[in-house]
Scaffold this motif. Sequence first.
Motif, PDB file in Angstrom:
ATOM      1  N   SER A  21       0.830  -1.221   0.000  1.00  0.00           N
ATOM      2  CA  SER A  21       0.000   0.000   0.000  1.00  0.00           C
ATOM      3  C   SER A  21       0.858   1.263   0.000  1.00  0.00           C
ATOM      4  O   SER A  21       0.415   2.320  -0.465  1.00  0.00           O
ATOM      5  CB  SER A  21      -0.933   0.001   1.206  1.00  0.00           C
ATOM      6  N   ARG A  22       2.093   1.169   0.513  1.00  0.00           N
ATOM      7  CA  ARG A  22       2.972   2.333   0.583  1.00  0.00           C
ATOM      8  C   ARG A  22       3.903   2.441  -0.624  1.00  0.00           C
ATOM      9  O   ARG A  22       4.620   3.434  -0.758  1.00  0.00           O
ATOM     10  CB  ARG A  22       3.797   2.280   1.876  1.00  0.00           C
ATOM     11  N   LYS A  23       3.894   1.428  -1.478  1.00  0.00           N
ATOM     12  CA  LYS A  23       4.742   1.464  -2.666  1.00  0.00           C
ATOM     13  C   LYS A  23       4.152   2.420  -3.707  1.00  0.00           C
ATOM     14  O   LYS A  23       2.967   2.315  -4.062  1.00  0.00           O
ATOM     15  CB  LYS A  23       4.841   0.068  -3.289  1.00  0.00           C
ATOM     16  N   PRO A  24       4.931   3.360  -4.237  1.00  0.00           N
ATOM     17  CA  PRO A  24       4.425   4.215  -5.313  1.00  0.00           C
ATOM     18  C   PRO A  24       4.056   3.377  -6.535  1.00  0.00           C
ATOM     19  O   PRO A  24       4.689   2.352  -6.815  1.00  0.00           O
ATOM     20  CB  PRO A  24       5.616   5.132  -5.620  1.00  0.00           C
ATOM     21  N   ALA A  25       3.017   3.776  -7.241  1.00  0.00           N
ATOM     22  CA  ALA A  25       2.579   3.052  -8.434  1.00  0.00           C
ATOM     23  C   ALA A  25       3.715   2.933  -9.433  1.00  0.00           C
ATOM     24  O   ALA A  25       4.426   3.905  -9.697  1.00  0.00           O
ATOM     25  CB  ALA A  25       1.382   3.768  -9.060  1.00  0.00           C
ATOM     26  N   GLY A  26       3.904   1.729  -9.937  1.00  0.00           N
ATOM     27  CA  GLY A  26       4.935   1.498 -10.937  1.00  0.00           C
ATOM     28  C   GLY A  26       6.301   1.174 -10.375  1.00  0.00           C
ATOM     29  O   GLY A  26       7.213   0.815 -11.124  1.00  0.00           O
ATOM     30  N   GLU A  27       6.466   1.283  -9.061  1.00  0.00           N
ATOM     31  CA  GLU A  27       7.759   0.946  -8.459  1.00  0.00           C
ATOM     32  C   GLU A  27       7.839  -0.551  -8.165  1.00  0.00           C
ATOM     33  O   GLU A  27       6.881  -1.149  -7.685  1.00  0.00           O
ATOM     34  CB  GLU A  27       7.969   1.746  -7.169  1.00  0.00           C
ATOM     35  N   GLU A  28       8.986  -1.124  -8.441  1.00  0.00           N
ATOM     36  CA  GLU A  28       9.157  -2.573  -8.293  1.00  0.00           C
ATOM     37  C   GLU A  28       9.263  -2.985  -6.828  1.00  0.00           C
ATOM     38  O   GLU A  28       9.902  -2.317  -6.015  1.00  0.00           O
ATOM     39  CB  GLU A  28      10.424  -3.003  -9.034  1.00  0.00           C
ATOM     40  N   LEU A  29       8.612  -4.096  -6.497  1.00  0.00           N
ATOM     41  CA  LEU A  29       8.714  -4.697  -5.168  1.00  0.00           C
ATOM     42  C   LEU A  29       9.524  -5.979  -5.295  1.00  0.00           C
ATOM     43  O   LEU A  29       9.206  -6.850  -6.100  1.00  0.00           O
ATOM     44  CB  LEU A  29       7.318  -4.998  -4.607  1.00  0.00           C
ATOM     45  N   ARG A  30      10.579  -6.067  -4.481  1.00  0.00           N
ATOM     46  CA  ARG A  30      11.449  -7.240  -4.553  1.00  0.00           C
ATOM     47  C   ARG A  30      11.325  -8.080  -3.280  1.00  0.00           C
ATOM     48  O   ARG A  30      11.259  -7.542  -2.177  1.00  0.00           O
ATOM     49  CB  ARG A  30      12.908  -6.811  -4.738  1.00  0.00           C
ATOM     50  N   VAL A  31      11.316  -9.398  -3.479  1.00  0.00           N
ATOM     51  CA  VAL A  31      11.235 -10.343  -2.367  1.00  0.00           C
ATOM     52  C   VAL A  31      12.362 -11.361  -2.526  1.00  0.00           C
ATOM     53  O   VAL A  31      12.631 -11.821  -3.643  1.00  0.00           O
ATOM     54  CB  VAL A  31       9.878 -11.086  -2.357  1.00  0.00           C
ATOM     55  N   TRP A  32      12.992 -11.710  -1.416  1.00  0.00           N
ATOM     56  CA  TRP A  32      14.034 -12.745  -1.434  1.00  0.00           C
ATOM     57  C   TRP A  32      13.635 -13.873  -0.488  1.00  0.00           C
ATOM     58  O   TRP A  32      13.495 -13.663   0.705  1.00  0.00           O
ATOM     59  CB  TRP A  32      15.389 -12.170  -1.015  1.00  0.00           C
ATOM     60  N   VAL A  33      13.432 -15.052  -1.026  1.00  0.00           N
ATOM     61  CA  VAL A  33      13.191 -16.249  -0.222  1.00  0.00           C
ATOM     62  C   VAL A  33      14.542 -16.950  -0.078  1.00  0.00           C
ATOM     63  O   VAL A  33      15.046 -17.558  -1.027  1.00  0.00           O
ATOM     64  CB  VAL A  33      12.153 -17.176  -0.887  1.00  0.00           C
ATOM     65  N   PRO A  76       0.829  -5.106 -10.606  1.00  0.00           N
ATOM     66  CA  PRO A  76       1.986  -5.503  -9.791  1.00  0.00           C
ATOM     67  C   PRO A  76       3.291  -5.469 -10.589  1.00  0.00           C
ATOM     68  O   PRO A  76       3.338  -5.922 -11.732  1.00  0.00           O
ATOM     69  CB  PRO A  76       1.641  -6.944  -9.400  1.00  0.00           C
ATOM     70  N   TYR A  77       4.321  -4.917  -9.986  1.00  0.00           N
ATOM     71  CA  TYR A  77       5.672  -4.964 -10.538  1.00  0.00           C
ATOM     72  C   TYR A  77       6.521  -5.713  -9.511  1.00  0.00           C
ATOM     73  O   TYR A  77       6.950  -5.134  -8.513  1.00  0.00           O
ATOM     74  CB  TYR A  77       6.216  -3.552 -10.803  1.00  0.00           C
ATOM     75  N   LEU A  78       6.717  -6.986  -9.760  1.00  0.00           N
ATOM     76  CA  LEU A  78       7.324  -7.863  -8.744  1.00  0.00           C
ATOM     77  C   LEU A  78       8.576  -8.543  -9.275  1.00  0.00           C
ATOM     78  O   LEU A  78       8.663  -8.878 -10.459  1.00  0.00           O
ATOM     79  CB  LEU A  78       6.330  -8.945  -8.312  1.00  0.00           C
ATOM     80  N   LYS A  79       9.512  -8.743  -8.371  1.00  0.00           N
ATOM     81  CA  LYS A  79      10.674  -9.572  -8.688  1.00  0.00           C
ATOM     82  C   LYS A  79      10.951 -10.426  -7.452  1.00  0.00           C
ATOM     83  O   LYS A  79      11.176  -9.888  -6.359  1.00  0.00           O
ATOM     84  CB  LYS A  79      11.883  -8.722  -9.029  1.00  0.00           C
ATOM     85  N   ILE A  80      10.899 -11.739  -7.629  1.00  0.00           N
ATOM     86  CA  ILE A  80      11.079 -12.647  -6.493  1.00  0.00           C
ATOM     87  C   ILE A  80      12.330 -13.491  -6.721  1.00  0.00           C
ATOM     88  O   ILE A  80      12.463 -14.162  -7.749  1.00  0.00           O
ATOM     89  CB  ILE A  80       9.845 -13.553  -6.295  1.00  0.00           C
ATOM     90  N   PHE A  81      13.248 -13.414  -5.780  1.00  0.00           N
ATOM     91  CA  PHE A  81      14.470 -14.201  -5.819  1.00  0.00           C
ATOM     92  C   PHE A  81      14.297 -15.407  -4.895  1.00  0.00           C
ATOM     93  O   PHE A  81      13.732 -15.284  -3.809  1.00  0.00           O
ATOM     94  CB  PHE A  81      15.666 -13.375  -5.339  1.00  0.00           C
ATOM     95  N   ALA A  82      14.793 -16.547  -5.330  1.00  0.00           N
ATOM     96  CA  ALA A  82      14.732 -17.755  -4.500  1.00  0.00           C
ATOM     97  C   ALA A  82      16.099 -18.431  -4.513  1.00  0.00           C
ATOM     98  O   ALA A  82      16.666 -18.675  -5.579  1.00  0.00           O
ATOM     99  CB  ALA A  82      13.661 -18.707  -5.015  1.00  0.00           C
ATOM    100  N   SER A  83      16.635 -18.700  -3.332  1.00  0.00           N
ATOM    101  CA  SER A  83      17.950 -19.323  -3.230  1.00  0.00           C
ATOM    102  C   SER A  83      17.921 -20.366  -2.125  1.00  0.00           C
ATOM    103  O   SER A  83      16.969 -20.438  -1.339  1.00  0.00           O
ATOM    104  CB  SER A  83      19.027 -18.273  -2.931  1.00  0.00           C
TER     105      SER A  83
END
Length: 339
Positions: free
Chosen positions: A287-299, A326-333
């Motif tokens: 909800s606090r992410k500006p529109a169009g800004e990427e959200l990154r997650v690392w598992v 949604p602009y998402l990038k999910i890393f998994a390692s």
Amino acid sequence: MGIGASAGGLEALSLFLHGLPGAPSNATFIIAQHLAPLAKSLLVELLRKQTKLPISAATDRMALKAGEIVIIPPNYDASVVRGQLRLKKAGEATRPKPSVDTLFTSMALDCGRRAVGIILSGTGSDGSDGVRAIKENGGYVMAQDSESAKYDGMPKASLDTGLVDASQPPEELGRTLYELLKTHGDPSKPEPYTAAENVGLRDILNFLRKETGSDFTQYKTSTVRRRVEKRMGQVKAESLAQYLQIMKDDRAELSLLAQEMLISVTSFFRDGTAFDALKLQLEDIASRKPAGEELRVWVAGCATGEEAYSILFLLLDIFKRLGREPYLKIFASDLDQEA
């Protein structure tokens, strides 16, 4: 001990029972052999010719007794609940019956580290989910090797999980299991380590850290001990000092112990409470992410990937409700190179 089999199972079961050099006094064997739902089963009578162990058809609420073999009847699924075998009509679902997955999963939950799952010849993949459940709860898994299996679907599906502890022809599995039971007695009641043994365990972990870069010294002692003793049983090491020397002489064994510590078991939304809490945090972040800004997650520990996808599903749902693209990038390692 749960044994799952399907096509080619009678031959494999006979060889497995032949391979047992004696009657284990600290184990009950439950056989889930896929059977035609409406056919009369002769499995009890046929297997009685192969072993001196008492064999009977399972009944609902029967108490499980050490040194006996029970066979799940046609068109029933079976679960282990507080030391009893519970039977339930399998119904009309078009799937193998009895379900090996149902049996193994119940054993994992009821018996924990005392659960042993054995997969023999059969088509399909029944049992592979149960294998994961057994390993997740600290149990032991064996599977017939593909070369000796008349039908290798079930053994191969279990082997593909990467969680099988021993893969051999069925008669050798019988001998291996007997030796493990004889060596370790009742695994639910381990003797406390002496001061010297605690030092030996620490030496093994320090050597593992030095050679692999993986530090397991902060793991629960009971978990580490279980993993090390399992490998010791496989290589027939009689002491921690002897096992440490084997590791020093054989890098393959070093790798096998490191792999044993990394049980890549997971599932979608595995811990519901944790995911409920995570969802609230993600809603706030999104909800606090500006529109169009990427959200990154690392598992960081992805195992077989279900957690990464579970988080993706959560985020897609959150952004849909926010009415935003949604602009998402999910890393998994994972530390486990085979994850």
